[in-house]
Design a protein around this motif. Structure first.
Motif: not given
Length: 146
Positions: A49-53, A59-62, A78-83
């Motif tokens: 689950t990515p998060a916008s900056c 907070t992202e879920t990994v 923040c700023g990562h894409d899904r997968n």
């Protein structure tokens, strides 16, 4: 006699400044910045689950592998894409359930420059205090001789 008194009165601020710098040096790396934490092993995680900056507290879920099982973590990034794959530091005392994890490269290099800069600024402030003591002593000696 005044010259001897002047240098004797400067000895105390000089020794105090040296003592302060030495004590802070021995106090350890945590004095001017957080110590690079030994939070546990570094592992690869996948962002689920990515998060916008632009979010206030992104907070992202990994998901990652720890102890032979798939775990879910809350990543303060923040700023990562899904997968996307990221390297994270998993706390060694992680209990069951969701774990708070951090990016591995951020934790490792967090306070590299803070300690030397902090010690240099501390030494300059001690030097400034000694110079001030010299000027006050000099002014006092000038007033006493008038």
């Amino acid at each position: 006699m005044m010259r001897r008194l002047r240098w004797q009165s400067l000895l105390i601020p000089v020794l105090a400044g040296i003592a302060v710098v030495v004590i802070v040096w021995w106090a350890g790396p945590g004095m001017f910045g957080s110590v690079a934490s030994n939070g546990g092993p570094v592992t690869e995680a996948t962002v689920t689950t990515p998060a916008s900056c632009s979010d206030p507290n992104p907070t992202e879920t990994v998901q990652f592998q720890a102890g032979g099982q798939t775990r879910t973590g809350s990543l303060d990034a923040c700023g990562h894409d899904r997968n996307n794959r990221v390297d994270i530091t998993v706390p060694s005392d992680a209990g069951p359930g969701q774990v708070n994890v951090h990016l591995a490269d951020v934790v490792a290099g967090h306070s590299d420059l803070r300690r030397p800069v902090g010690l240099a600024l501390l030494a300059l402030s001690c030097l400034s205090g000694g110079a001030y003591a010299f000027l006050v002593q000099r002014r006092t000696a000038a007033l006493a001789s008038s």
